[in-house]
Motif scaffolding. Structure first.
Motif, mmCIF file in Angstrom:
data_model
loop_
_atom_site.group_PDB
_atom_site.id
_atom_site.type_symbol
_atom_site.label_atom_id
_atom_site.label_comp_id
_atom_site.label_asym_id
_atom_site.label_seq_id
_atom_site.Cartn_x
_atom_site.Cartn_y
_atom_site.Cartn_z
ATOM 1 N N GLY A 244 10.349 -8.285 -23.780
ATOM 2 C CA GLY A 244 9.507 -9.022 -22.850
ATOM 3 C C GLY A 244 10.279 -9.783 -21.802
ATOM 4 N N MET A 245 11.481 -9.304 -21.450
ATOM 5 C CA MET A 245 12.322 -10.007 -20.484
ATOM 6 C C MET A 245 11.947 -9.591 -19.064
ATOM 7 N N LEU A 246 11.914 -10.567 -18.162
ATOM 8 C CA LEU A 246 11.510 -10.336 -16.791
ATOM 9 C C LEU A 246 12.603 -9.650 -15.984
ATOM 10 N N SER A 247 12.173 -8.775 -15.084
ATOM 11 C CA SER A 247 13.048 -8.263 -14.036
ATOM 12 C C SER A 247 12.495 -8.768 -12.716
ATOM 13 N N TYR A 248 13.260 -9.662 -12.069
ATOM 14 C CA TYR A 248 12.766 -10.261 -10.839
ATOM 15 C C TYR A 248 12.585 -9.189 -9.771
ATOM 16 N N ARG A 249 11.533 -9.315 -9.004
ATOM 17 C CA ARG A 249 11.011 -8.396 -7.998
ATOM 18 C C ARG A 249 10.140 -7.304 -8.618
ATOM 19 N N ALA A 250 10.265 -7.074 -9.913
ATOM 20 C CA ALA A 250 9.358 -6.152 -10.600
ATOM 21 C C ALA A 250 8.254 -6.950 -11.287
ATOM 22 N N ASP A 251 8.622 -7.807 -12.231
ATOM 23 C CA ASP A 251 7.651 -8.536 -13.040
ATOM 24 C C ASP A 251 7.304 -9.913 -12.478
ATOM 25 N N ARG A 290 -5.253 -17.375 -12.380
ATOM 26 C CA ARG A 290 -6.212 -16.287 -12.177
ATOM 27 C C ARG A 290 -5.736 -14.984 -12.808
ATOM 28 N N ARG A 291 -4.414 -14.876 -12.975
ATOM 29 C CA ARG A 291 -3.818 -13.664 -13.564
ATOM 30 C C ARG A 291 -2.945 -14.075 -14.738
ATOM 31 N N ARG A 292 -2.650 -13.101 -15.582
ATOM 32 C CA ARG A 292 -1.713 -13.355 -16.679
ATOM 33 C C ARG A 292 -0.885 -12.106 -16.935
ATOM 34 N N GLN A 293 0.373 -12.348 -17.285
ATOM 35 C CA GLN A 293 1.207 -11.221 -17.710
ATOM 36 C C GLN A 293 0.869 -10.881 -19.154
ATOM 37 N N VAL A 294 0.755 -9.577 -19.427
ATOM 38 C CA VAL A 294 0.447 -9.107 -20.770
ATOM 39 C C VAL A 294 1.372 -7.950 -21.116
ATOM 40 N N GLY A 295 1.414 -7.624 -22.383
ATOM 41 C CA GLY A 295 2.006 -6.378 -22.819
ATOM 42 C C GLY A 295 0.937 -5.304 -22.856
ATOM 43 N N LEU A 296 1.339 -4.073 -22.659
ATOM 44 C CA LEU A 296 0.427 -2.933 -22.780
ATOM 45 C C LEU A 296 1.078 -1.864 -23.638
ATOM 46 N N GLY A 317 -13.318 1.464 -14.361
ATOM 47 C CA GLY A 317 -13.102 2.065 -13.058
ATOM 48 C C GLY A 317 -12.644 1.121 -11.972
ATOM 49 N N ALA A 318 -12.670 -0.180 -12.201
ATOM 50 C CA ALA A 318 -12.247 -1.161 -11.200
ATOM 51 C C ALA A 318 -10.815 -1.611 -11.484
ATOM 52 N N VAL A 319 -10.037 -1.797 -10.431
ATOM 53 C CA VAL A 319 -8.655 -2.250 -10.585
ATOM 54 C C VAL A 319 -8.653 -3.724 -10.979
ATOM 55 N N VAL A 320 -7.986 -4.043 -12.091
ATOM 56 C CA VAL A 320 -7.916 -5.424 -12.581
ATOM 57 C C VAL A 320 -6.473 -5.921 -12.685
ATOM 58 N N GLY A 321 -5.518 -5.104 -12.265
ATOM 59 C CA GLY A 321 -4.129 -5.531 -12.339
ATOM 60 C C GLY A 321 -3.189 -4.386 -12.065
ATOM 61 N N LYS A 322 -1.922 -4.572 -12.446
ATOM 62 C CA LYS A 322 -0.910 -3.553 -12.208
ATOM 63 C C LYS A 322 0.139 -3.583 -13.306
ATOM 64 N N VAL A 323 0.646 -2.403 -13.628
ATOM 65 C CA VAL A 323 1.796 -2.285 -14.515
ATOM 66 C C VAL A 323 3.032 -2.561 -13.675
ATOM 67 N N THR A 324 3.858 -3.502 -14.125
ATOM 68 C CA THR A 324 5.075 -3.851 -13.387
ATOM 69 C C THR A 324 6.319 -3.179 -13.951
ATOM 70 N N ASN A 335 4.762 4.178 -25.777
ATOM 71 C CA ASN A 335 4.951 3.772 -24.394
ATOM 72 C C ASN A 335 4.549 2.310 -24.278
ATOM 73 N N ILE A 336 5.467 1.476 -23.816
ATOM 74 C CA ILE A 336 5.208 0.046 -23.722
ATOM 75 C C ILE A 336 5.394 -0.405 -22.283
ATOM 76 N N ALA A 337 4.710 -1.490 -21.919
ATOM 77 C CA ALA A 337 4.756 -1.938 -20.533
ATOM 78 C C ALA A 337 4.494 -3.431 -20.450
ATOM 79 N N LEU A 338 4.968 -4.009 -19.356
ATOM 80 C CA LEU A 338 4.562 -5.340 -18.935
ATOM 81 C C LEU A 338 3.622 -5.160 -17.756
#
Length: 386
Positions: A244-251, A290-296, A317-324, A335-338
């Motif tokens: 769960g470590m951040l990559s700046y400019r990505a996460d 308004r947003r939160r980082q989650v694992g997927l 069907g509606a966009v609620v966020g993005k995989v970073t 397959n894991i994601a932030l």
């Protein structure tokens, strides 16, 4: 053997003191980070992951440039840059901190090292904090000197990194605690050594203080580590997403605030000291993010590699966020994601979809980190070799 000329390097982007050594040891690809080339590929990334979690790897991370802040007002100035309370930070200690702007957005998430009462380094992620800090200092009314010193770190990471360090520096290095540092010399090479790293594994960073001795330091470490299985490597996308470590400019970026990332522990809005972004972060805390980082966890066949674009996260069907950041974990066999998603869809267990080059795939919001959530691996005492 691949020659440096085959990569087509030019002078606008700097090379690290370890550049030629990494080419000799098998670098196959570079990217650019903090205006400097960084090795990104020593072959199979899955094998690099197993080398890291089973043995040890040595990584050229000289791209983690240092912003050095000294002078009578250095401690007060550094506190002004970050919402983390530094009042109890001792000389010889390191802290993971956030640098925030006036809107509470994150400009960088460096490791802060305190070398003296009025001597600090910010060991940077990928953004120009040297220019930010120098700009802030212009009107701060504080007596500080801010510069980039001749300092280039290496990361030695993995369960056998402690044994390699003892082979280099002797048994006493095992006493170095997690997120502490000490000055050291290795065959006359001047260093700062810290028990830190970007791997979620046991690890160390060796900050070279004389760039002319980069190749000598690299070869010395590799020679000491060879009997222990040390391999040249690169920072592992697999392991850092597991952790769960951040990559700046990505996460995270300047439009991301600490509360969205769940990094409330790095924000002290009640301390007396002022810092840039304090008023904005108070408003954000009161309103709630308004947003939160989650694992997927993303269903389907193993991803062939990390994502190179942000993938939409959809609900009905509606966009609620993005995989970073996304990758296949061979250890977890998933397959894991932030991802950054709207707060309404951030609950663990929430069913969503991800739209990527594979089409649409079902996904589930999960706890993060995905592996070793208590960081026992990185924090555990180091066994002595003797």
């Amino acid at each position: 053997m691949i020659q440096a000329a085959e990569f087509g390097f030019w002078t606008q982007i700097r090379k690290s003191p370890y550049f030629e050594s990494t080419v000799r040891w098998g670098t196959k690809a570079f990217s650019v980070y903090n205006h400097m080339f960084i090795p990104r590929d020593f072959g199979d990334p899955e094998q690099n992951f197993w080398n890291l979690v089973n043995d040890a790897i040595l990584c050229d991370v000289a791209v983690e440039r240092q912003v050095e802040i000294t002078g009578p007002d250095a401690a007060r100035f550094v506190q002004m840059l970050t919402p983390r309370d530094l009042s109890t930070m001792a000389v010889g200690q390191c802290r993971y901190v956030l640098i925030t702007n006036a809107e509470g957005g994150i400009l960088n998430d460096p490791v802060l090292l305190r070398l003296g009462a009025a001597h600090f380094w910010l060991s940077l992620a990928d953004s120009d904090i040297l220019l930010w800090a120098q700009g802030v200092a212009v009107h701060a009314g504080m007596d500080v000197t801010i510069r980039e010193p001749d300092v280039s770190p290496l990361q030695l990471q993995g369960p056998k990194s402690g044994m390699v360090m003892q082979a280099l520096f002797g048994e006493s290095i095992a006493d170095l605690r997690y997120y502490w540092l000490r000055e050291a010399e290795l065959d006359g090479i001047p260093l700062i050594v810290s028990r830190t790293g970007w791997s979620s594994e046991l690890g160390y960073e060796l900050y070279l203080r004389d760039g002319a001795r980069g190749e000598e330091l690299w070869e010395r470490i590799m020679a000491a580590g060879a009997p222990l299985g040390l391999k040249p490597g690169h920072t592992s996308t697999i392991r850092r997403i597991e952790g769960g470590m951040l990559s700046y400019r990505a996460d995270a970026d300047s439009d991301t605030n600490p509360f969205e990332l769940g990094l409330d522990r790095l924000v002290n809005l009640d301390m007396e000291a002022d810092f840039i972004g304090k008023a904005a972060l108070r408003r954000i805390r009161a309103q709630g993010p308004r947003r939160r980082q989650v694992g997927l966890v993303i269903d389907g066949a193993p991803l062939p590699g990390p994502n190179t674009t942000f993938w939409p996260v959809l609900k009905d069907g509606a966009v609620v966020g993005k995989v970073t950041s996304a990758v296949h974990s061979p250890r977890l066999e998933r397959n894991i994601a932030l991802a950054m998603v709207s707060s309404a869809h951030a609950a663990v267990g929430e069913a969503v979809e991800v739209a990527g080059p594979f089409g649409r795939a079902a996904a589930t919001v999960a706890d993060r980190p995905f592996h070793d959530p208590a960081k026992r691996t990185a924090v555990a005492p180091v066994p002595r070799t003797a």
